[in-house]
Design a protein around this motif. Structure first.
Motif, short mmCIF file in Angstrom:
data_model
loop_
_atom_site.label_atom_id
_atom_site.label_comp_id
_atom_site.label_asym_id
_atom_site.label_seq_id
_atom_site.Cartn_x
_atom_site.Cartn_y
_atom_site.Cartn_z
N LEU A 350 -14.02 1.07 -8.45
CA LEU A 350 -13.07 1.69 -7.30
C LEU A 350 -12.73 2.91 -7.74
N SER A 351 -13.11 4.03 -6.77
CA SER A 351 -12.64 5.39 -7.07
C SER A 351 -12.50 6.17 -5.74
N PHE A 352 -11.25 6.83 -5.83
CA PHE A 352 -10.68 7.53 -4.72
C PHE A 352 -10.21 8.95 -5.09
N THR A 353 -10.43 9.74 -4.30
CA THR A 353 -9.74 10.95 -4.01
C THR A 353 -8.38 10.83 -3.08
N LEU A 354 -7.26 11.11 -3.61
CA LEU A 354 -6.14 10.77 -2.78
C LEU A 354 -5.63 12.50 -2.48
N GLU A 355 -5.58 12.56 -1.14
CA GLU A 355 -5.33 13.65 -0.62
C GLU A 355 -3.71 13.76 0.15
N MET A 356 -2.85 14.81 -0.35
CA MET A 356 -1.87 15.01 0.06
C MET A 356 -1.63 16.38 0.96
N PRO A 357 -0.75 16.34 2.00
CA PRO A 357 -0.97 17.55 2.76
C PRO A 357 0.01 18.64 2.08
N PHE A 358 -0.40 20.00 2.38
CA PHE A 358 0.50 21.01 2.01
C PHE A 358 1.62 21.40 3.34
#
Ligand code: ZN
Length: 395
Positions: A350-358
């Motif tokens: 299991l592998s994720f990029t987790l993106e949070m906003p600017f």
């Protein structure tokens, strides 16, 4: 100057205070060029590109010698040529009087420039693209992890310019079968990523039953900052050789991308059963995850794990959503130079990029601060809970 003041006094006028506005960025993660500061209503600035690269977007500077209550205007004149020049609409600049309490300043993208005005409360103010995570705070975080969160320094790499890349391990059971990896800030301007790591480490300090169960099953491997040179230099995207680390996972070498090379070597030594790569996204005002659907080795097992992770994170009440994000890669078409895809493929995990906003998380907007360090930290705590709940299913 004294003579001038004296002349004014002679003519019976109020002496004008000796104030000269100064703009500086010669500090950790500083980035700005002053083009023309002659008109305080419209100070013309430009963002400096990353060293050896054309990318730019991150800015961070200090303005001193301000008259509180006066109105000042700033124009980042080359914003329209930045790496993500569609990202400025709906974006509001971050500011602070004390480098602790950061707030948003209403901003607009006009004539190719990011423009904002402020009537400062204090004589000095810092402006930045996002609440900065300083190298000094990083050093404090490492010490905190070692002294209070039960972490050990498992290995330490070096950036191009010789800065330390700490790989922390949290291990409470020598027989723990799973190895979970979380890395942050490959893209150096994405300071929310190390705020996330701080949230993770603070949760590890507060022992609870959920964490205890997790750490019986798994060791945690944490890299709080993958790109210290870029962060220190005020880069958006690249390390000191101008390389985008998150495009280097098929070609990492000790000379140009030692940051990735180091972590890959350690992963191959230890193994990986789950991988999270923590990022920020310039355009999308939401938190989202990106999985490995385009990997050649993507399987129903991995698809089910991804779905389960997303379901649990939604159910946790975290600031997170699954409606907006990047389009899915077509089967077999993943870009394997990205960490998430490369690690997911190599370790079949299991592998994720987790993106949070600017900007803000528009599902629950907080206009005063937008997305910030505190919200990044809260998200990390929820993510750790989700990981704890899934640790039995990872293999
Ligand atoms: Zn990124």
């Amino acid at each position: 100057r004294r003579a001038e003041t004296a002349i004014l006094a002679t003519f019976g006028q109020q002496p004008v205070p000796e104030v000269a506005m100064q703009i500086s960025s010669d500090f950790d993660s500083g980035n700005i060029e002053v083009l023309d500061a002659g008109n305080p209503q419209r100070v013309l600035l430009a963002i400096r590109p990353d060293l050896n690269s054309h990318h730019f977007q991150w800015f961070h500077f200090k303005v001193e010698g301000l008259l509180p209550g006066q109105r000042y205007g700033f124009s980042l004149s080359n914003a329209g040529e930045s790496a993500y020049n569609q990202a400025w609409s709906g974006y509001h600049t971050v500011a602070s009087y004390d480098q602790r309490d950061w707030f948003r300043v209403p901003s607009r993208f006009e004539d190719g420039a990011l423009q904002f005005e402020l009537e400062p409360r204090e004589a000095q103010v810092w402006f930045a693209y996002f609440e900065p995570y300083s190298r000094a705070r990083h050093d404090g975080l490492i010490a905190q992890a070692l002294e209070r969160a039960g972490a050990e320094l498992f290995a330490c790499g070096q950036s191009v310019e010789g800065r330390a890349i700490q790989l922390l391990r949290v291990s409470r059971n020598q027989q723990a079968p799973r190895k979970l990896w979380i890395i942050a800030q490959q893209h150096p301007g994405e300071h929310m990523a190390e705020w996330f790591m701080e949230g993770l480490i603070e949760r590890l300090q507060r022992d609870d039953a959920e964490l205890d169960a997790l750490l019986q099953q798994a060791d945690l491997y944490l890299v709080p900052n993958m790109n210290p040179d870029g962060a220190f230099r005020g880069h958006l995207r690249t390390n000191a050789t101008g390389k985008d680390l998150n495009r280097a996972w098929q070609s990492a070498d000790a000379r140009e991308t030692p940051e990735v090379y180091f972590v890959q070597q350690q992963m191959r030594r230890v193994g990986v059963d789950l991988f999270l790569d923590i990022h920020g996204d310039e355009e999308i005002p939401q938190v989202f995850t990106v999985g490995c659907a385009g990997n050649p080795g993507y399987s129903p097992r991995l698809a089910a794990l991804e779905a389960e992770f997303r379901r649990r994170l939604l159910a946790s009440g975290a600031e997170y959503q699954t409606v907006r994000g990047y389009p899915l890669d077509a089967p077999g078409q993943a870009n394997l130079t990205l960490a998430c895809n490369a690690v997911g493929q190599e370790f079949d995990c299991l592998s994720f990029t987790l993106e949070m906003p600017f900007k803000d998380h528009d599902d629950r907007p907080v206009p005063q601060t937008g997305w910030n360090g505190a919200r990044s930290k809260q998200l990390a705590e929820k993510v750790l809970g989700v990981v704890a709940g899934m640790v039995d299913q990872l293999r």
